[in-house]
Structure formats: C-alpha cells, structure tokens
Scaffold this active site. Structure first.
Site, short mmCIF file in Angstrom:
data_model
loop_
_atom_site.label_atom_id
_atom_site.label_comp_id
_atom_site.label_asym_id
_atom_site.label_seq_id
_atom_site.Cartn_x
_atom_site.Cartn_y
_atom_site.Cartn_z
CB SER A 1 -0.95 -0.05 1.20
OG SER A 1 -1.94 0.94 1.14
CG ASP B 1 8.98 4.72 -10.99
OD1 ASP B 1 9.70 3.70 -11.01
OD2 ASP B 1 7.74 4.68 -11.14
CE LYS C 1 -4.91 -2.17 0.66
NZ LYS C 1 -4.98 -0.70 0.51
#
Length: 480
Positions: A303, A314, A328
C-alpha cells in the site's frame, strides 16, 4: 338572488380552500417522499422490501428478541461484506473507534508490552516516555495482581482491559521482580502513551538507517526528526527499511516523498471510479536531496509503503533491495459516523509516477535478495506445550528453529522424538533454563530471541543494501 349568489360564492371559496389544502397536503407528501428518496436512495431498490420485511419480522416475532441497532449494524456489515473486497469493511461503534485510534500518535494507558509465558504475564518492554517508565516498572517484571485482584487465569484481552482506563486514573500493580523476594507494589497513573512509527540508527561508514513500521498521523513529523538527527551525525547515505510495512495513510507518505522526489515530478496518481476524478500529486521539494538512497522491501511491504517505494525508485534514483512487494494498488477512504462506526471503502486505484498499476503485481526490486528460510518461519503461539510423541506443523517449526541456531534435531520429520528432546535439553542448559526437554513458552521465547540475534547479524538484504550504499557514496566522494 344576491343571497343565493353570496352563498354560492362562499361555497366556492370553501371548495377552493379545501382544494388548496389538498394540493398542499399532496405536495407536502410528494416533497417529503422525494426528500426521502434523495436522502435514502436504497428505498427505491426492489430488494429493500426484503430488508424491511426481515427487519420487521425479527423485531416483532423473533423468540429471543433483538436490538434494532444490532440489526442495522449487521445489515451494514453484510452489505459491505457482499462486495467480497478484503479492504472494504464496516466497523461498528467500538471497533470503529479502535480503528481511528490506530492512526493517532498516542493512546491512553500505562505503556508496557507484555508477553505470556506458561500462564504468567511478563513485561517485555517499557515504552519510552510512557507512564510506566516514570512509575518504576521494569522489563521482566511478572504481573501478579492488578488493583488487588490476581491475574492468573485471565486472557490477554481481560488483562488489557484491567490496565486501560481514563487519563489521570491510577492502577496499582503487584509484580514479582527478578532477584527480589516478595511482591513489589507499583502505582501507575494512566496517561498518554506515544505511538511511534519511525526509528533510526547511524550505522558504520555514515549510513543512516530509518525504519518505518507503518504510515500514521505523525509519521512524517517523526521522519523529519529522524532525518535531522542523522544529518547532525554526518549521514552520507540513507537506508530506508520498509520491510513488513503494511501501509496506512497516504498524506504522510506524500509528505515524506516530497523530501526526495525532485520538485515538480509526480509522486503518485490517484484515479477514482471511471476516471471521473484523477488526482496527481507532484513534489514540492524545498531542497534537492543529494545522498544515495537504498530501500529494503519484502512480500509484506504494501500500500502506502509501495507508493513511497515506487516514487523513489522511479524519480529519485533509489536502489530497491529485497523481494517483490505485496501488490496493493488500491486506495480506501474511511469516514467515521456519529456513533463512532467507520465505513472503509475502496474508492480509487493509485498509479506509480510512470503510470503503472501495481495491484496484485507488486514492485520488483532492483536487486533481488531473499530472506533466510528461518526468518520466514511462523511465530510460536503462547501456551505452547510439546513433549516426546507429539507431532505436526508446530513440531516442524520448532525443529527448523533449533537447527537454524545450531542444535541437531535429527531428521526433523515433524515428530517430537528423542533427538528433538535432546536438542531442547541442550538449548535449555545453555540458556540456564529448567532442563526437561519439553517445549514451553519460556523456551520458545528464548529460541525466538536467539533467532532474532542471528538475523540481525546475518540479514542478507540489509548487508547487500549497505554494500550498494558504500559503493555509491565512494563514487560520489571521488567525484567531488
């Protein structure tokens, strides 16, 4: 004629008045019904009649009687349960209150962590800054009595309820302290117990390590404090441990990401049903982050912890080390109702800065490193009693644990045989425990402690991340 006209006019006025009243009544009824339909659209559903029928039948005819509140809560729980979404749930009253409190930065109590060993309740740790620390309670104190009543035979929940109470109230404990005869009486004034979600430590070579256990109300503030402390100690690289982090609130996650993600870059996108609403959270970074970063993850990193991992991987050049994360990629909103109940409902999905939806896929690490097998073994439950002749999965777990810390249990076939008992006796003797060859809570606790020590030393995921950070910091230093 005039009189007749007068009478007829009066009758017409009366008829008109009656008509107006009738229209107003009908309009009021229609308006009220429209208001009801707008406020409670469930009424329009044909199946609502079944719900109303069941409610009425139960309230009027059920033999043992029923409480309307319990019926309505049960209906709400069943309605959310029918979604078959493990993340959507209706929590009635006390459960809802407990859920909301789980995100707060404190709770009212005395501030101890307790373990159960062979029926005894033992203080496993004292929470720093809690009332228990000020009262003089100590680690390894055995709780015998609370407010004059013996605790023997209580369940954990029953013990917990006796320790809880209103802020400012006093609870009197009698404890058996190691090395002292008789019981010690300690009075503790209940108060705020801090709930900390961030811990930090300066490792060798200037590598600062921060562990986030979950994302709660004050996690971002705790994180800022940890960063400031490590920077004062000369931090040269950051290791962020998110292993076992189940997630939590999104706002503190974004606040933490702001520190690392370059200004203006996307942190996360939150996409609602049918893409009717898309929120793109971009970084408002104040100062560029220049130190190398590595993140530890595992199959239980989920999550919000995945949101942070994806954002730093990224956009901030973070090296992700460990195992693929849980996966999730959905967002729950929760609202607390007037009676304390909470409705938590999946309402959106989140996407990483590059637009990927990781739900049920997880995030692949840059460097895959598996945890040792013994670190994945299940915990041993309180009340454990094993002796020669017993068998099953728990025996297999005990045998694997003993083997991991250097004790030979023979074939380890899942049968508690003489070889297993001999290994247990050897361990008990080494740990200065009563030597009988049987497994009990006290022996199990010591085995788990030795396994924890072993993992802290060997942890291959942390060690690999530290190697990467040392190399990155060395390159950065040589380039200056």
């Amino acid at each position: 004629m005039n009189r007749f006209g007068e009478k007829a006019g009066k009758q017409r006025r009366q008829a008109t008045l009656v008509a107006i009243v009738a229209i107003l009544v009908v309009a009021g009824f229609a308006g009220g019904r429209l208001s009801m339909l707008l406020q409670y659209p469930i009424i329009k559903d044909k199946a609502f009649g079944n719900l109303a029928y069941a409610y009425n039948e139960i309230m009027h005819d059920y033999l043992d009687g029923a409480k309307s509140k319990a019926l309505v809560d049960g209906a709400a729980e069943g309605m959310v349960g029918s979604l078959q979404d493990p993340y959507s749930v209706y929590l009635s009253e006390d459960k809802g209150e407990a859920y909301m409190q789980s995100y707060e930065d404190h709770f009212v109590g005395i501030g101890v962590e307790i373990r159960q060993e062979d029926g005894a309740f033992i203080i496993d740790s004292i929470i720093k800054g809690a009332p228990s620390e000020k009262s003089g309670l100590k680690k390894e104190d055995v709780i015998e009595n609370i407010d004059g009543a013996a605790v023997k035979g209580l369940t954990f929940d029953e013990l917990k309820s006796k320790l809880q109470g209103k802020a400012g109230s006093t609870v009197k404990l009698q404890v058996q302290r190691q090395g002292q005869a008789g019981l010690q009486t300690v009075s503790v004034v209940r108060g705020d117990v801090p709930v900390l979600t961030v811990s930090s430590e300066m490792k060798a070579n200037g590598i600062g390590e921060i562990t986030i256990s979950r994302f709660a109300e004050k996690t971002a503030q705790e994180f800022d404090t940890a960063i400031a402390s490590l920077q004062k100690q000369g931090m040269k690289a950051l290791l962020l441990d998110l292993r076992g982090n189940p997630g939590g609130l999104l706002d503190p996650t974004i606040q933490i990401a702001n520190r690392f993600v370059p200004k203006g870059k996307t942190i996360v996108q939150v996409v609602y049903k049918d893409e009717k609403r898309v929120l793109t959270h971009k970084s408002n970074q104040k100062e560029p982050w220049t130190l190398p970063i590595a993140i530890l993850v595992d199959a239980h990193t989920a999550s919000s912890a995945e949101v942070l991992t994806a954002a730093l991987k990224d956009t901030a050049g973070a090296q992700v080390v460990g195992e693929k994360t849980f996966g999730k990629g959905i967002v729950q909103n929760f609202n607390q109702l007037k009676d304390g109940s909470v409705l938590k409902l999946t309402e959106a999905q989140w996407r990483s800065p590059d637009g990927q939806w990781i739900h049920k896929k997880g995030i692949e690490p840059n460097v895959s490193v598996a945890a040792p097998d013994y670190a994945l073994l299940p915990r041993l439950d309180a009340g454990l009693k094993l002796t020669i002749g017993d068998y099953g999965d728990t025996v297999v777990t005990v045998q694997k644990m003993l083997q991991a810390i250097g004790y030979d249990t023979g074939t380890g076939s899942g049968v508690y045989d003489e070889a297993t008992a001999a290994a247990v006796r050897a361990f008990q003797q080494h740990e200065s425990l009563p030597v009988n060859g049987d497994m009990n809570d006290k022996t199990a606790y010591r085995i788990l402690a030795r396994l924890t020590d072993k993992f802290q030393t060997e942890d291959p995921q942390r060690n690999k991340a530290m190697d990467l950070l040392r190399a990155a910091e060395s390159v950065a230093s040589s380039g200056k």
